[in-house]
Design a protein around this motif. Structure first.
Motif, short mmCIF file in Angstrom:
data_model
loop_
_atom_site.label_atom_id
_atom_site.label_comp_id
_atom_site.label_asym_id
_atom_site.label_seq_id
_atom_site.Cartn_x
_atom_site.Cartn_y
_atom_site.Cartn_z
N UNK A 54 6.61 1.52 -14.68
CA UNK A 54 5.50 0.94 -13.56
C UNK A 54 6.11 0.51 -12.12
N UNK A 57 5.57 3.06 -9.15
CA UNK A 57 4.41 3.37 -8.13
C UNK A 57 4.46 2.34 -7.22
N UNK A 58 4.76 2.90 -5.97
CA UNK A 58 4.93 1.94 -4.95
C UNK A 58 3.67 2.09 -4.14
N UNK A 59 2.99 0.96 -3.54
CA UNK A 59 1.73 1.07 -3.03
C UNK A 59 1.50 1.98 -1.78
N UNK A 60 0.32 2.32 -1.53
CA UNK A 60 -0.25 3.08 -0.20
C UNK A 60 0.17 2.11 1.00
N UNK A 61 0.47 2.62 2.11
CA UNK A 61 0.47 1.88 3.34
C UNK A 61 -0.85 1.52 3.85
N UNK B 42 -6.11 0.42 -4.33
CA UNK B 42 -5.76 1.79 -4.28
C UNK B 42 -5.06 2.16 -5.70
N UNK B 43 -4.65 0.98 -6.44
CA UNK B 43 -4.24 1.38 -7.70
C UNK B 43 -5.36 1.38 -8.82
N UNK B 46 -7.63 4.76 -7.45
CA UNK B 46 -6.64 5.98 -7.14
C UNK B 46 -7.24 6.90 -6.21
N UNK B 107 -1.80 10.53 -2.12
CA UNK B 107 -2.29 9.69 -0.87
C UNK B 107 -1.27 9.92 -0.02
N UNK B 110 1.42 7.01 -0.34
CA UNK B 110 1.60 6.51 -1.44
C UNK B 110 2.38 7.19 -2.70
N UNK B 137 0.61 7.15 -12.87
CA UNK B 137 -0.83 6.97 -12.49
C UNK B 137 -2.03 7.32 -13.91
N UNK B 140 -2.07 4.52 -16.39
CA UNK B 140 -2.88 3.50 -15.73
C UNK B 140 -4.48 3.89 -15.70
#
Lengths: 167, 194
Positions: A54, A57-61, B42-43, B46, B107, B110, B137, B140
């Motif tokens: 997991x 999955x790096x987050x969006x800016x 965002x997670x 998505x 994204x 992302x 993704x 999840x």
């Protein structure tokens, strides 16, 4: 410790173990158990693998204009607040019961204003007839000239009653 | 007082100042919490545009509720409760409209590959990373909304069972059960990535 792999009440321990949130005592007990239990070692390893997977999955800016757009929305909400609030269903519901009371108060206020003692009115203007009764200055010369004119017209053959037939 | 407790008290203090009309305190709260809220949403959904819109809605609701704010719970619990509520509602409403492309759409920024030291990833590494990211993704996304929210809060926001329980308005044992089932599902789907 009892084998967590065979105790449904302790099945969440591997989640906490992978997350690194086990307390010192629990962690020591589990690690001692892992040394002797192959099944639990597999469970713990599998959970750690999920945890690691997991991480990919790096987050969006954060969008650069996020704050400015938010403040625009807040300003827009503020400018339409008073009439929006009045039109909201909960507003209508909340104040529906108070509407008859408000109407009664308004009626009472109007009635009180109408019945309140009035200030004395300014003196009425004199009627037109009274104005005409004021003494009029009569010019005697003017009267005499008028009488002379009438006499002259009679002599010229015009009746004093306005008829144009010669006498 | 621990640093964490001081941090949390600071949130409540700032929110009380916002209640009293201090706009600067709202800006500080936004500065402290916009990033985790946007990341969580965002997670959850998505979809970058939707998650940004929902995050805006979260802070707009906080601002609008300032007059009635009482520090009865952690500020972050309240914040994530609003965010979760909005996300779950959106997922429910869009369940039938969701298409595969929302998962495949990358994204802006992302899942950007993590660069190690000063070495740029090779083409193969980049492809492998994108494939793994897509798997995660999808895994999840396949979780029920409440399990998804619980996992995201637990994994990415380091929340404990008690705080997740308060956010989701359920018991701690229910949260443990949600997380256990969610991680079991993820394990089954991601086992090949090990």
């Amino acid at each position: 410790m009892d084998c967590p792999a065979h105790d449904s009440g302790k099945s969440g321990i591997f989640v906490s173990y992978a997350a690194g949130t086990l307390s010192g005592v629990e962690l020591e007990a589990l690690e001692r158990h892992l040394e002797v239990c192959a099944e639990c070692r597999r469970e713990a390893a599998a959970q750690r693998e999920v945890w690691a997977a997991l991480d990919v999955w790096t987050p969006a800016p954060v969008p650069p204009d996020f704050d400015s757009r938010l403040y625009e929305r807040i300003a827009a909400e503020g400018s339409r607040r008073w009439w929006h609030f009045a039109l909201r269903p909960e507003f209508s519901f909340r104040f529906r019961a108070a509407a008859p009371v408000a109407a009664a108060c308004l009626t009472l206020l109007v009635a009180l204003l109408l019945r309140a003692p009035q200030a004395p009115r300014p003196a009425a203007l004199p009627p037109a007839a009274a104005v005409s009764t004021a003494p009029v200055k009569i010019d005697a010369d003017q009267v005499e000239r008028s009488l002379d004119d009438i006499e002259m017209l009679k002599q010229m053959g015009f009746a004093a009653d306005g008829s144009d037939s010669p006498s | 007082m621990t640093a964490a407790a001081a941090y949390l008290e600071r949130d409540a203090e700032l929110m009380l100042r916002v209640r009293d009309g201090d706009e600067t305190s709202f800006a500080l709260l936004l500065e402290r919490h916009r990033r985790p809220v946007i990341h969580f949403l965002s997670r959850m959904v998505q979809n970058p545009a939707v998650s940004e819109e929902l995050a805006q809605e979260v802070f707009l609701r906080v601002y609008k509720a300032r007059a009635t704010y009482e520090p009865t719970a952690k500020f972050t619990t309240w914040l994530f409760r609003i965010a979760t509520h909005l996300a779950i509602n959106w997922l429910r409403d869009r369940r039938n409209e969701k298409s595969e492309d929302s998962l495949d759409r990358s994204a802006a920024g992302e899942g950007a590959p993590i660069q190690i030291a000063d070495r740029a990833p090779t083409k193969e590494q980049e492809m492998l990373y994108q494939a793994r990211l897509a798997e995660v993704r999808r895994a999840i996304d396949a979780l029920p909304a409440k399990q998804r929210a619980a996992v995201l809060m637990h994994k990415y926001h380091e929340m404990g069972y008690a705080q997740i329980a308060r956010t989701l308005n359920c018991s701690e044992s229910a949260v443990k059960s949600l997380l256990f089932r969610a991680y079991e599902t993820l394990r089954a789907r991601l086992v090949h990535m090990a």
